[in-house]
Enzyme design. Structure first.
Site, PDB file in Angstrom:
ATOM      1  N   ASP A 131       0.827  -1.196   0.000  1.00 19.09           N
ATOM      2  CA  ASP A 131       0.000   0.000   0.000  1.00 19.09           C
ATOM      3  C   ASP A 131       0.869   1.257   0.000  1.00 19.09           C
ATOM      4  OD1 ASP A 131      -2.271   1.488   0.074  1.00 19.09           O
ATOM      5  OD2 ASP A 131      -2.576   1.334   2.227  1.00 19.09           O
ATOM      6  N   CYS A 241     -19.230   0.525  -0.843  1.00 28.69           N
ATOM      7  CA  CYS A 241     -19.204   0.080  -2.248  1.00 28.69           C
ATOM      8  C   CYS A 241     -18.780  -1.381  -2.374  1.00 28.69           C
ATOM      9  CB  CYS A 241     -18.357   0.996  -3.127  1.00 28.69           C
ATOM     10  SG  CYS A 241     -16.698   1.301  -2.518  1.00 28.69           S
TER      11      CYS A 241
HETATM   12  S1  SF4 Z   1     -20.953  -3.405  -7.376  1.00 27.63           S
HETATM   13 FE1  SF4 Z   1     -21.284  -4.048  -9.468  1.00 27.63          FE
HETATM   14  S2  SF4 Z   1     -20.392  -2.403 -10.719  1.00 27.63           S
HETATM   15 FE2  SF4 Z   1     -19.606  -2.178  -8.639  1.00 27.63          FE
HETATM   16  S3  SF4 Z   1     -17.668  -3.267  -8.668  1.00 27.63           S
HETATM   17 FE3  SF4 Z   1     -19.233  -4.726  -7.954  1.00 27.63          FE
HETATM   18  S4  SF4 Z   1     -19.904  -5.780  -9.836  1.00 27.63           S
HETATM   19 FE4  SF4 Z   1     -18.790  -3.947 -10.466  1.00 27.63          FE
HETATM   20  S1  SF4 Z   2     -18.897   3.826  -1.027  1.00 24.27           S
HETATM   21 FE1  SF4 Z   2     -18.156   5.809  -1.745  1.00 24.27          FE
HETATM   22  S2  SF4 Z   2     -17.419   6.806   0.072  1.00 24.27           S
HETATM   23 FE2  SF4 Z   2     -17.529   4.640   0.569  1.00 24.27          FE
HETATM   24  S3  SF4 Z   2     -15.485   3.810   0.071  1.00 24.27           S
HETATM   25 FE3  SF4 Z   2     -16.788   3.548  -1.733  1.00 24.27          FE
HETATM   26  S4  SF4 Z   2     -16.332   5.361  -2.968  1.00 24.27           S
HETATM   27 FE4  SF4 Z   2     -15.651   5.833  -0.885  1.00 24.27          FE
END
Ligand code: SF4
Ligand code: SF4
Length: 306
Positions: A131, A241
């Site tokens: 990292d 995410c």
């Molecule tokens: S949530 Fe869906 S678009 Fe996002 S990284 Fe995972 S597979 Fe890809």
């Molecule tokens: S969901 Fe949005 S705020 Fe949270 S880690 Fe992913 S990109 Fe960053």
């Protein structure tokens, strides 16, 4: 089997023995595809106040400028997906920071791998990176076939999702090289839709200056007032995410004892966090990466969320 193939096989077997999830190898050369992307990201000021991202532009794109005479970039993944999680009524910490600081854990493993190469293969010099700003770890891991870079800009695999650390050993030995895999994001937009701060500005582009990880860890000033109510109880990092990504249904718990959290970290409620003293902070996060924010930083985040 020629020497390069044989050495690569030995290195991958040893990486597995050391507990890495996977190991992929690329020729150390200029990252042609990544260069314009990085330039655009920086030109759009997506690094916020993380000015270290602007440094070493040439070295970041070309490992031979970073490690003279280097021939190969060995990328390694180490799983950190936990088997236990924080209680529901808690401010949240990104899962990667539950246990002992990964820098130390992984550096020790990379040192062992390097030692193995020197004893089994010969006099091979190199440098380990965990990292570390001058190396584009996700790009190297993707180039080496360990996964693809998802729309949330993390490395992603069909087998185990994305909850792992990426590290590299750059050495001056020619090896057999791997190929990139294909992208399996398809039409999914779950990460883009779920990001609480709309930091994924377009597929595959995260504006670092809008990301909760940046606000809660990197930013040294006051948190911007317009973010109040948007941080969804994250006090150190953010996993939204990755948590919503369908491929993370396939994450499996790690078996690295050093990544197991202090039980208090899992049991603390919001009230406990609000009342935490510096002594308790030091005890709970004794060896954790959370220490990076320091006590004052964590308190700032908690006060912002209250
Ligand atoms: S949530 Fe869906 S678009 Fe996002 S990284 Fe995972 S597979 Fe890809
Ligand atoms: S969901 Fe949005 S705020 Fe949270 S880690 Fe992913 S990109 Fe960053």
């Amino acid at each position: 089997m020629n020497n390069a193939q044989n050495y690569s096989k030995l290195i991958k077997e040893e990486a597995k023995r050391l507990g890495f999830l996977s190991c992929g190898i690329s020729k150390a050369e200029f990252l042609e595809i990544e260069a314009p992307r990085l330039e655009r990201w920086l030109n759009n000021n997506n690094q916020g106040s993380m000015s270290y991202m602007e440094n070493h532009f040439d070295k970041r794109l070309d490992p031979t400028k970073l490690v003279p005479d280097s021939k190969s970039v060995i990328s390694l993944l180490l799983n950190y997906y936990p088997s236990e999680f924080q209680t529901e009524d808690s401010y949240k910490i990104s899962k990667y920071a539950y246990g002992k600081d990964y820098h130390e854990v992984i550096k020790a493993k990379l040192k062992e791998l390097h030692y193995f190469i020197e004893t089994e293969i010969g006099d091979v010099s190199g440098r380990a990176f965990v990292d570390s700003a001058p190396v584009l770890d996700k790009a190297w891991a993707a180039k080496s076939g360990l996964g693809w870079i998802g729309k949330h800009s993390n490395l992603l695999t069909q087998k185990v999702g994305s909850f792992y650390f990426i590290a590299e050993l750059i050495i001056d030995l020619e090896l057999e090289y791997d190929y990139a895999t294909t992208d399996h994001c398809g039409t999914c937009t779950a990460c883009i839709d779920a990001c609480p701060t709309e930091a994924i500005t377009e597929p595959y582009v995260v504006d670092g200056s809008k990301c909760i990880s940046y606000f809660t860890i990197e930013l040294k000033d006051q948190l911007p007032i317009e973010m109040r109510g948007k941080l969804e109880d994250w006090m150190f990092g953010c996993d939204v995410c990755q948590d919503v990504c369908p491929w993370n249904k396939f994450s499996k718990p790690h078996y690295e004892p050093l990544f197991n959290p202090n039980p208090e970290l899992l049991n603390f409620t919001k009230k406990d966090w609000e009342e935490i003293t510096e002594d308790v902070f030091k005890k709970v996060f004794q060896k954790s990466a959370v220490k990076r924010t320091k006590f004052a930083g964590l308190q700032r985040n908690i006060n912002f969320l209250k």
